[in-house]
Design an enzyme around this catalytic site. Structure first.
Site, mmCIF file in Angstrom:
data_model
loop_
_atom_site.group_PDB
_atom_site.id
_atom_site.type_symbol
_atom_site.label_atom_id
_atom_site.label_comp_id
_atom_site.label_asym_id
_atom_site.label_seq_id
_atom_site.Cartn_x
_atom_site.Cartn_y
_atom_site.Cartn_z
ATOM 1 N N ARG A 31 8.620 3.510 11.959
ATOM 2 C CA ARG A 31 9.675 3.333 10.962
ATOM 3 C C ARG A 31 10.990 2.893 11.593
ATOM 4 O O ARG A 31 11.753 3.689 12.111
ATOM 5 C CB ARG A 31 9.838 4.670 10.234
ATOM 6 C CG ARG A 31 10.507 4.625 8.904
ATOM 7 C CD ARG A 31 10.333 5.956 8.208
ATOM 8 N NE ARG A 31 8.926 6.226 7.927
ATOM 9 C CZ ARG A 31 8.428 7.436 7.734
ATOM 10 N NH1 ARG A 31 9.201 8.489 7.786
ATOM 11 N NH2 ARG A 31 7.147 7.597 7.479
ATOM 12 N N SER A 63 5.940 7.710 12.904
ATOM 13 C CA SER A 63 5.770 6.372 12.352
ATOM 14 C C SER A 63 6.567 5.330 13.127
ATOM 15 O O SER A 63 7.517 5.646 13.838
ATOM 16 C CB SER A 63 6.213 6.347 10.886
ATOM 17 O OG SER A 63 5.473 7.251 10.117
ATOM 18 N N ASP A 110 3.441 -0.582 11.613
ATOM 19 C CA ASP A 110 3.037 0.767 11.257
ATOM 20 C C ASP A 110 2.421 1.378 12.495
ATOM 21 O O ASP A 110 1.677 0.704 13.226
ATOM 22 C CB ASP A 110 2.027 0.744 10.104
ATOM 23 C CG ASP A 110 1.771 2.127 9.533
ATOM 24 O OD1 ASP A 110 2.273 2.399 8.424
ATOM 25 O OD2 ASP A 110 1.078 2.926 10.191
ATOM 26 N N ARG A 159 -1.742 12.604 10.071
ATOM 27 C CA ARG A 159 -0.439 13.150 10.447
ATOM 28 C C ARG A 159 -0.092 14.277 9.479
ATOM 29 O O ARG A 159 -0.365 14.168 8.283
ATOM 30 C CB ARG A 159 0.610 12.033 10.397
ATOM 31 C CG ARG A 159 1.931 12.344 11.039
ATOM 32 C CD ARG A 159 2.698 11.051 11.306
ATOM 33 N NE ARG A 159 2.191 10.371 12.496
ATOM 34 C CZ ARG A 159 2.479 9.123 12.820
ATOM 35 N NH1 ARG A 159 3.257 8.403 12.032
ATOM 36 N NH2 ARG A 159 2.001 8.585 13.919
ATOM 37 N N ASP A 172 0.791 -1.228 0.000
ATOM 38 C CA ASP A 172 0.000 0.000 0.000
ATOM 39 C C ASP A 172 0.828 1.286 0.000
ATOM 40 O O ASP A 172 0.337 2.343 -0.364
ATOM 41 C CB ASP A 172 -0.932 0.023 1.223
ATOM 42 C CG ASP A 172 -0.176 -0.031 2.553
ATOM 43 O OD1 ASP A 172 1.063 -0.167 2.538
ATOM 44 O OD2 ASP A 172 -0.827 0.062 3.607
ATOM 45 N N HIS A 173 2.093 1.227 0.406
ATOM 46 C CA HIS A 173 2.873 2.451 0.612
ATOM 47 C C HIS A 173 3.597 2.957 -0.628
ATOM 48 O O HIS A 173 4.030 4.110 -0.655
ATOM 49 C CB HIS A 173 3.915 2.226 1.721
ATOM 50 C CG HIS A 173 3.408 2.492 3.095
ATOM 51 N ND1 HIS A 173 2.285 1.882 3.598
ATOM 52 C CD2 HIS A 173 3.866 3.314 4.085
ATOM 53 C CE1 HIS A 173 2.083 2.314 4.843
ATOM 54 N NE2 HIS A 173 3.017 3.184 5.149
#
Length: 802
Positions: free
Chosen positions: A691, A689, A199, A494, A134-135
Site C-alpha cells: 500500500r 500490504s 499488491d 493475513r 477486485d478490492h
C-alpha cells in the site's frame, strides 16, 4: 539470522556451457536468436534466452539458482550489473536495474498508479499491463447483491479506471471478474516471466515459475514508462521439500509452518526458492498458495520450478501453447550443447543458497496461525490446549474460505468432499460459512461441476469474485459489534488486528480451507477434525473423513459469464479519462516540493510508535478504500491505529503545548502551520500490504523522515519513491533516546543525497523538555537512483522530467 541449517558452499564447478566456452575463447559476443530470422521461440522467450546467454557469458560456469536465472535474465544491462564484480557478492549488495515483462494492478492501488502515470504525459504504457477491479466490493449478503451494490457505490472509480485503460491500452478486468492474483495466475503467468504487481501478494504467480514482485504504485509507474526498475539483489533462501503431504495436510500448512519458523521478518531481503523431490508432489495452485503467503514472512518473492503439474495447469486453463513453449525453451538450442546453454526452469546442480531449510512434507501436520499476526503458528494437535491456556474464545462465530490465497479447484473440491459427508449425516455449519471464489473462471467451473450447489445447500453464503472480507470489505450480519471479543477461522493470508471487519477484538485464525470448514461445522475453536466427533441429529457420532479433491477439472475450466471478460484494446488517445473536478473519490496530483538544498532542521517528532506498525496501521483499508484516488481525503486515516509509546493510547498524539489530538489531526495541523515532522517506530515498520498510500499520506501531511529499528522491504522503497527518507537506528537502543515533541535536525543527509547515496547520516536531537542535545547515528539503504528521487521530491517528479 536464525537458528536453521545453512546451505554449504559446495564449490562444485560443472562443465561450462559449450557454446559459452567457445564464444569466450574467441572473444565473440553472445549469439542472439531472432524471430525475424525464423527463431522457433516466441518473442518473450527469445528475449529471455538472449539475456540468459549474456548472463552465462559474463558469469561463466557460476552455479545459479532458478530465481537468479530469471531475475538476471531481465537485467537492463547484464555487463554493467554483473561484469564488474565477476558475479561474486551480487546477492544483498548489487542494485539490479531490471526490465519487467508486465505490470498488474488492483483497483485500489491502480487509482493512484494511473494518476501518477497520467502526470508523465505518455500516449501508452511501455509494457503490457492490466487493471483488476477486485478490492472495492463489500461482502455482505451474497454475490449478486454485493456486486450490484459495489458497482453502484464505486461506479465513479470503475469508470475512471476503465477510461484510463482504454486511453493507454491496458487490459481492464471489470468488477466481478475475479481477484487479481487468481486472474493473473489463470491468464498471464507463464514460466520465466518477470512481473510487478501493485499488491504484496503478487508473488502468488510464483506457483507457475514466474518472478513476480509486489510493489507500490510509483514502482509500477517506473516500469510502465519504460524506465528500468531497481531492486537490491535479494539473497536466496532455499526450501528443500521431501516426502508427500498426508490426507489432512494441505499446501497451506507448509507456508503456515514456515511462517512460524521464520517470523514476519524472516524473509526480508530474500527470495524463497522451493526445490527437492517434494515439489513434484504439489499442484501448481498449491504452490501458488505457498508463494502468495511468502508476503507474510517479508520475502521479496517466492518461486517454484516448472513441473508436470505446471504443465497440466497451463493446459487446463487453455494455454497449452505456453506449456509447449516452455518445454521448447528448456530444450533450445538443441543437442550437442553443454548443460549451461539450456535455460532450465530449475536451479543448477551445485547452486548455492544463502540459507537452507529442509521440510519433510510427510511429517507435516495441519497448522493454525494467529491471532493478530500470521506467524504465530500452532500445530492442530496442540491448538485446543493453546486456546484454553490463552483463554481465546472457544466459540467460532464464522468460517470463511476462498480468497486469492485458497480458492483453487483443488481447495474447493477437497472442501466439497467433507461437506457432502457432513450433509449425509444431517449436519449443517454451526457458524456462519462464507465462500469467496477467486475468479469468474473458478466460480463458473465450480458451478458447472456442482460444487457450489453443495456449499449453498449446506447453508454456505456465496460471495462475489472479489477480495471482500479478506481486506476489510465485510459487513457482518451476525450481530457481532465492534468491541465484541470473537473468533473467526479463514483460509486468507493475513490476520492483523481489525483487518477483516474493523473490530480490533475479532481474532482471525488462518488455516487451510478444509480445516476452516470443519471448524465451521463444529462451531468451536477447540475441535480437531482429525480426532474429534460431532453429534448428528439422530444421536450418532460423526467424524469427518480425510478430504479428497481433484487437482483440476476433468474438462478445461469454464470461461464464465461474458460480462466478466476483460476489455483488451490498443491505446486510444481520443478517450477522455473520467475524473469529475468536484469528485470526493478522485483528485489529480500536485507534485511534492523538491528536497531543500541543505540538511533538514526544525523537524518535530509527531509520534513515537510502539509495537507492530503495519501498512494497515498507517493507512487502513476497509471503508477507507473508497478514497484511494483522493489523497487529501484518505490522509485523514494516517496512523490512526498506531499505539503511542509514551501513553499506550491508540491514535493519540500531543502537540507541543500539551493539547491532545488524533494523530492525523495533529499531522494536518502541523502541515497547515508549515511544521515538518518525523515518526519514530520499532521493528518491521510498514509490514503487510504494498500500500503506497502508507508512504503518500505521511508525505502529503509533512513527514520528511521515518526512523525505526527496521523496515519492511516494500514500504521502505515506497517511502523513498515519495521523497520520505527512511532511516534505521545504528544502535537499536537509541530508540529510547528520542521522544514525541523532540526537535530533530539531520547531519550529513543532504551530502549523502548529493553523493548518490554514499555517506553517513546522523540525527541531532534536542529534547523538548530539557533542551539537551544528543546525536543519534543512523543507517540507510539509499541507492543512487533513489537519492535522485528524494532530491527531486518524488520519483514521479523525476520521471515527469524525463
Amino acid at each position: 539470522m536464525r537458528s536453521i541449517a545453512l546451505a554449504g558452499r559446495s564449490g562444485v564447478a560443472l562443465q561450462r556451457a559449450f557454446q559459452a566456452q567457445r564464444l569466450l575463447r574467441a572473444g565473440a559476443s553472445t549469439r542472439h536468436y531472432s524471430a525475424n530470422a525464423g527463431s522457433p521461440l516466441p518473442p518473450t522467450y527469445e528475449r529471455l534466452y538472449n539475456k540468459y546467454s549474456e548472463v552465462r557469458r559474463v558469469l561463466g560456469a557460476q552455479r545459479l539458482t532458478l530465481a537468479e536465472k530469471i531475475l538476471y535474465s531481465h537485467l537492463d544491462n547484464v555487463e554493467e550489473a554483473l561484469g564488474s564484480i565477476n558475479g561474486r557478492d551480487i546477492r544483498g549488495k548489487a542494485n539490479l536495474k531490471l526490465n519487467p515483462d508486465r505490470v498488474n494492478m488492483q483497483d485500489a492501488s491502480a487509482q493512484m498508479a494511473m494518476l501518477q502515470f497520467m502526470s508523465c504525459n505518455l500516449p501508452q504504457t511501455a509494457i503490457p499491463a492490466s487493471i483488476h477491479c477486485d478490492h472495492l466490493i463489500v461482502g455482505e449478503r451474497g454475490a449478486d447483491d454485493d456486486l450490484s451494490a459495489g458497482i453502484k457505490t464505486n461506479h465513479e472509480v470503475f469508470d475512471f479506471l476503465e477510461s484510463a485503460a482504454k486511453k493507454y491500452g491496458i487490459d481492464f478486468w471489470p468488477p466481478g471478474a475475479g481477484i487479481i492474483h487468481q486472474t493473473v495466475l489463470e491468464n498471464y503467468a507463464i514460466p520465466g516471466l518477470m512481473m510487478l504487481g501493485t499488491d504484496s501478494h503478487s508473488p502468488n504467480a510464483g506457483g507457475l515459475c514466474t518472478i513476480t514482485i509486489g510493489v507500490g504504485g510509483a514502482d509500477a509507474v517506473e516500469a510502465l514508462v519504460g524506465a528500468p526498475w531497481e531492486l537490491k539483489a535479494p539473497k536466496i533462501l532455499g526450501v528443500k521439500l521431501t516426502g508427500k503431504l498426508n490426507d489432512w495436510v494441505a499446501p497451506k500448512d507448509l507456508i503456515l509452518h514456515l511462517a512460524g519458523l521464520l517470523t514476519v521478518r524472516g524473509g526480508t531481503g530474500f527470495i524463497v526458492e522451493y526445490f527437492g523431490p517434494g515439489v513434484e508432489t504439489l499442484s501448481a495452485t498449491g504452490a501458488a498458495t505457498v508463494c502468495n503467503m511468502g508476503a507474510e514472512i517479508g520475502a521479496t518473492t517466492s518461486i517454484f520450478p516448472f513441473t508436470e503439474a505446471s504443465s497440466r495447469y497451463l493446459k487446463a486453463t487453455r494455454r497449452e501453447q505456453a506449456s509447449r513453449d516452455a518445454e521448447l525453451l528448456q530444450n533450445f538450442p538443441g543437442s550437442g550443447a553443454a548443460q549451461d546453454a539450456y535455460f532450465r526452469f530449475e536451479a543448477d546442480k551445485g547452486a548455492e543458497y544463502d540459507e537452507l531449510i529442509e521440510i519433510n512434507l510427510s511429517e507435516l501436520e495441519p497448522h493454525i496461525n494467529g491471532p493478530f499476526t500470521p506467524d504465530l503458528s500452532t500445530p492442530l494437535s496442540k491448538f485446543k490446549e493453546t486456546v484454553l491456556e490463552q483463554q481465546w474464545p472457544e466459540k467460532l462465530s464464522a468460517g470463511l474460505i476462498g480468497s486469492c490465497t485458497n480458492s483453487s479447484y483443488e481447495d474447493m473440491t477437497r472442501v466439497e468432499s467433507i461437506v457432502r459427508e457432513a450433509e449425509k449425516a444431517g449436519l449443517k455449519p454451526a457458524a456462519d460459512f462464507y465462500i469467496t471464489p477467486g475468479s469468474e473462471q473458478i466460480r463458473a467451473t465450480l458451478e458447472r461441476d456442482g460444487t457450489l450447489e453443495t456449499f449453498t445447500e449446506a447453508g454456505g453464503i456465496l460471495l462475489s469474485n472479489a477480495c471482500g472480507p479478506c481486506i476489510g470489505q465485510w459487513k457482518r450480519q451476525d450481530g457481532v459489534e465492534k468491541g465484541t471479543l470473537n473468533a473467526i477461522f479463514t483460509s486468507y493470508n493475513r490476520n492483523f488486528r481489525g483487518r477483516n471487519d474493523g473490530n480490533p477484538d475479532t481474532m482471525n485464525f488462518l488455516a487451510s480451507p478444509e480445516i476452516v470448514t470443519a471448524m465451521a461445522f463444529a462451531g468451536s475453536t477447540t475441535f480437531n477434525p482429525m480426532t474429534d466427533t460431532l453429534k448428528t441429529p439422530d444421536g450418532k457420532e460423526f467424524r469427518f473423513p480425510a478430504p479428497k479433491g481433484l487437482e483440476g477439472p476433468q474438462t478445461p475450466y469454464e470461461e464464465g459469464r461474458e460480462t466478466f471478460k476483460p476489455l483488451s484494446q490498443a491505446p486510444d488517445a481520443s478517450v477522455k479519462v473520467a475524473i469529475s473536478p468536484s469528485s470526493e473519490r478522485l483528485a489529480l496530483l500536485e507534485p511534492f516540493d523538491p528536497f531543500p538544498e541543505s540538511d533538514l532542521s526544525g523537524l518535530r517528532v509527531l509520534v513515537k510508535v510502539t509495537g507492530k506498525c503495519t501498512t494497515d496501521t498507517i493507512s487502513a483499508a476497509g471503508p477507507w478504500l473508497k478514497y484511494k484516488g483522493h489523497l487529501p481525503n484518505i490522509s485523514a486515516n494516517t496512523l490512526n491505529t498506531a499505539v503511542n509509546k509514551a501513553t499506550g493510547e491508540v491514535n493519540v498524539a500531543y502537540d507541543l503545548d500539551g493539547s491532545k489530538h488524533t494523530i492525523p489531526e495533529l499531522a494536518k495541523k502541523w502541515k497547515e502551520a508549515g511544521q515538518p515532522w518525523l515518526v519514530v517506530a520499532e521493528h518491521n515498520y510498514g509490514e503487510g500490504s504494498a500500500r503506497e498510500h502508507a508512504a503518500l499520506q505521511p508525505r502529503y501531511l509533512g513527514a520528511r523522515i521515518i526512523v525505526c529499528k527496521s523496515f519492511a522491504r516494500i514500504h521502505e522503497t515506497n517511502l523513498k519513491k515519495q521523497g520520505v527518507v527512511p532511516l534505521t537506528f545504528a544502535n537499536e537502543a537509541d530508540y529510547d533516546k528520542i521522544d514525541a515533541g523532540d526537535e530533530v535536525a539531520t547531519i550529513g543527509l543532504y551530502e549523502m543525497l548529493k553523493n548518490g547515496g554514499k555517506g553517513e547520516v546522523s540525527l541531532k536531537v534536542t529534547k523538548k523538555d530539557s533542551g539537551e542535545e544528543i546525536v543519534i547515528p543512523t543507517k540507510h539503504a539509499v541507492s543512487e537512483d533513489q537519492a535522485g528521487f528524494i532530491l527531486a521530491g518524488s520519483a514521479l517528479n523525476l520521471l515527469a522530467k524525463r
